[in-house]
Write a protein that holds these residues in place. Structure first.
Motif, PDB file in Angstrom:
ATOM      1  N   SER A  31      -9.702  -9.421 -14.936  1.00 36.96           N
ATOM      2  CA  SER A  31      -8.350  -9.047 -14.543  1.00 36.96           C
ATOM      3  C   SER A  31      -7.626  -8.369 -15.700  1.00 36.96           C
ATOM      4  N   VAL A  32      -6.807  -7.391 -15.362  1.00 37.52           N
ATOM      5  CA  VAL A  32      -6.000  -6.691 -16.349  1.00 37.52           C
ATOM      6  C   VAL A  32      -4.779  -7.534 -16.719  1.00 37.52           C
ATOM      7  N   VAL A  33      -4.350  -8.383 -15.801  1.00 37.78           N
ATOM      8  CA  VAL A  33      -3.139  -9.175 -15.989  1.00 37.78           C
ATOM      9  C   VAL A  33      -3.525 -10.553 -16.526  1.00 37.78           C
ATOM     10  N   ASP A  34      -3.255 -10.754 -17.817  1.00 35.63           N
ATOM     11  CA  ASP A  34      -3.507 -12.067 -18.404  1.00 35.63           C
ATOM     12  C   ASP A  34      -2.244 -12.918 -18.284  1.00 35.63           C
ATOM     13  N   SER A  35      -2.288 -14.129 -18.801  1.00 31.79           N
ATOM     14  CA  SER A  35      -1.158 -15.048 -18.651  1.00 31.79           C
ATOM     15  C   SER A  35       0.096 -14.542 -19.369  1.00 31.79           C
ATOM     16  N   LYS A  36      -0.077 -13.851 -20.488  1.00 37.38           N
ATOM     17  CA  LYS A  36       1.067 -13.317 -21.232  1.00 37.38           C
ATOM     18  C   LYS A  36       1.764 -12.209 -20.431  1.00 37.38           C
ATOM     19  N   ARG A  52      10.530  -1.642 -10.586  1.00 37.19           N
ATOM     20  CA  ARG A  52       9.122  -2.041 -10.614  1.00 37.19           C
ATOM     21  C   ARG A  52       8.280  -1.015 -11.367  1.00 37.19           C
ATOM     22  N   ALA A  53       8.651   0.240 -11.274  1.00 37.56           N
ATOM     23  CA  ALA A  53       7.945   1.274 -12.033  1.00 37.56           C
ATOM     24  C   ALA A  53       8.121   1.038 -13.530  1.00 37.56           C
ATOM     25  N   ASP A  54       9.339   0.655 -13.944  1.00 37.30           N
ATOM     26  CA  ASP A  54       9.588   0.352 -15.360  1.00 37.30           C
ATOM     27  C   ASP A  54       8.749  -0.841 -15.818  1.00 37.30           C
ATOM     28  N   ILE A  55       8.690  -1.875 -14.983  1.00 34.51           N
ATOM     29  CA  ILE A  55       7.928  -3.071 -15.334  1.00 34.51           C
ATOM     30  C   ILE A  55       6.448  -2.725 -15.486  1.00 34.51           C
ATOM     31  N   ALA A  56       5.942  -1.897 -14.579  1.00 32.66           N
ATOM     32  CA  ALA A  56       4.536  -1.492 -14.664  1.00 32.66           C
ATOM     33  C   ALA A  56       4.277  -0.726 -15.959  1.00 32.66           C
ATOM     34  N   ARG A  57       5.191   0.164 -16.320  1.00 32.26           N
ATOM     35  CA  ARG A  57       5.032   0.926 -17.563  1.00 32.26           C
ATOM     36  C   ARG A  57       5.098   0.009 -18.783  1.00 32.26           C
ATOM     37  N   MET A  58       6.050  -0.922 -18.784  1.00 32.77           N
ATOM     38  CA  MET A  58       6.220  -1.819 -19.938  1.00 32.77           C
ATOM     39  C   MET A  58       5.017  -2.732 -20.133  1.00 32.77           C
ATOM     40  N   THR A  59       4.392  -3.149 -19.051  1.00 34.79           N
ATOM     41  CA  THR A  59       3.257  -4.060 -19.158  1.00 34.79           C
ATOM     42  C   THR A  59       1.915  -3.323 -19.169  1.00 34.79           C
ATOM     43  N   GLU A  60       1.986  -2.003 -19.106  1.00 41.60           N
ATOM     44  CA  GLU A  60       0.799  -1.139 -19.165  1.00 41.60           C
ATOM     45  C   GLU A  60      -0.206  -1.445 -18.065  1.00 41.60           C
ATOM     46  N   ILE A  61       0.312  -1.609 -16.835  1.00 38.44           N
ATOM     47  CA  ILE A  61      -0.534  -1.769 -15.659  1.00 38.44           C
ATOM     48  C   ILE A  61      -0.079  -0.765 -14.617  1.00 38.44           C
ATOM     49  N   SER A  62      -0.903  -0.511 -13.626  1.00 39.39           N
ATOM     50  CA  SER A  62      -0.514   0.422 -12.579  1.00 39.39           C
ATOM     51  C   SER A  62       0.480  -0.247 -11.638  1.00 39.39           C
ATOM     52  N   GLN A  63       1.218   0.576 -10.903  1.00 44.21           N
ATOM     53  CA  GLN A  63       2.171   0.037  -9.941  1.00 44.21           C
ATOM     54  C   GLN A  63       1.444  -0.730  -8.837  1.00 44.21           C
ATOM     55  N   ALA A  64       0.272  -0.245  -8.454  1.00 42.49           N
ATOM     56  CA  ALA A  64      -0.505  -0.935  -7.425  1.00 42.49           C
ATOM     57  C   ALA A  64      -0.885  -2.339  -7.894  1.00 42.49           C
ATOM     58  N   THR A  65      -1.287  -2.463  -9.150  1.00 41.95           N
ATOM     59  CA  THR A  65      -1.627  -3.772  -9.701  1.00 41.95           C
ATOM     60  C   THR A  65      -0.393  -4.661  -9.742  1.00 41.95           C
ATOM     61  N   LEU A  66       0.737  -4.085 -10.118  1.00 43.83           N
ATOM     62  CA  LEU A  66       1.978  -4.853 -10.159  1.00 43.83           C
ATOM     63  C   LEU A  66       2.325  -5.394  -8.776  1.00 43.83           C
ATOM     64  N   TYR A  67       2.247  -4.559  -7.761  1.00 43.65           N
ATOM     65  CA  TYR A  67       2.556  -5.005  -6.415  1.00 43.65           C
ATOM     66  C   TYR A  67       1.567  -6.080  -5.942  1.00 43.65           C
ATOM     67  N   ARG A  68       0.319  -5.968  -6.345  1.00 45.00           N
ATOM     68  CA  ARG A  68      -0.691  -6.976  -5.994  1.00 45.00           C
ATOM     69  C   ARG A  68      -0.342  -8.315  -6.649  1.00 45.00           C
ATOM     70  N   VAL A  69       0.121  -8.255  -7.910  1.00 48.61           N
ATOM     71  CA  VAL A  69       0.518  -9.477  -8.632  1.00 48.61           C
ATOM     72  C   VAL A  69       1.747 -10.087  -7.975  1.00 48.61           C
ATOM     73  N   ILE A  70       2.712  -9.255  -7.629  1.00 43.19           N
ATOM     74  CA  ILE A  70       3.947  -9.750  -7.013  1.00 43.19           C
ATOM     75  C   ILE A  70       3.632 -10.435  -5.682  1.00 43.19           C
ATOM     76  N   ALA A  71       2.685  -9.909  -4.948  1.00 43.32           N
ATOM     77  CA  ALA A  71       2.324 -10.498  -3.646  1.00 43.32           C
ATOM     78  C   ALA A  71       1.760 -11.909  -3.812  1.00 43.32           C
ATOM     79  N   THR A  72       1.161 -12.206  -4.964  1.00 46.18           N
ATOM     80  CA  THR A  72       0.588 -13.532  -5.176  1.00 46.18           C
ATOM     81  C   THR A  72       1.598 -14.538  -5.723  1.00 46.18           C
ATOM     82  N   LEU A  73       2.754 -14.056  -6.134  1.00 43.44           N
ATOM     83  CA  LEU A  73       3.777 -14.958  -6.696  1.00 43.44           C
ATOM     84  C   LEU A  73       4.473 -15.749  -5.616  1.00 43.44           C
TER      85      LEU A  73
END
Length: 73
Positions: A31-36, A52-73
């Motif tokens: 996974s690209v998204v670690d606990s930190k 959400r685009a800003d958050i994806a840029r700040m965490t250096e992940i794609s927007q698609a990955t960000l939305y996938r992570v948000i869906a699991t929260l």
């Protein structure tokens, strides 16, 4: 390929995967998204100050990955 040969291959593959699992190995892509990064994403989402685009840029992940992570929260 005869059916018995295919069955043998499936059985051996399954046995190898089970043996690897018993040793603590996990298959698949890491996974690209670690606990930190996950903690950072949660904090930024809760603040509501960033898109959400800003958050994806700040965490250096794609927007698609960000939305996938948000869906699991």
């Amino acid at each position: 390929m005869p059916r018995t040969a295919a069955t043998t291959i499936v059985q051996r593959t399954r046995a190898g995967l089970d043996a690897a699992k018993a040793q603590g190995r996990v298959g698949g892509r890491p996974s690209v998204v670690d606990s930190k990064k996950l903690a950072t994403i949660k904090k930024l989402l809760a603040s509501g100050d960033h898109s959400r685009a800003d958050i994806a840029r700040m965490t250096e992940i794609s927007q698609a990955t960000l939305y996938r992570v948000i869906a699991t929260l």
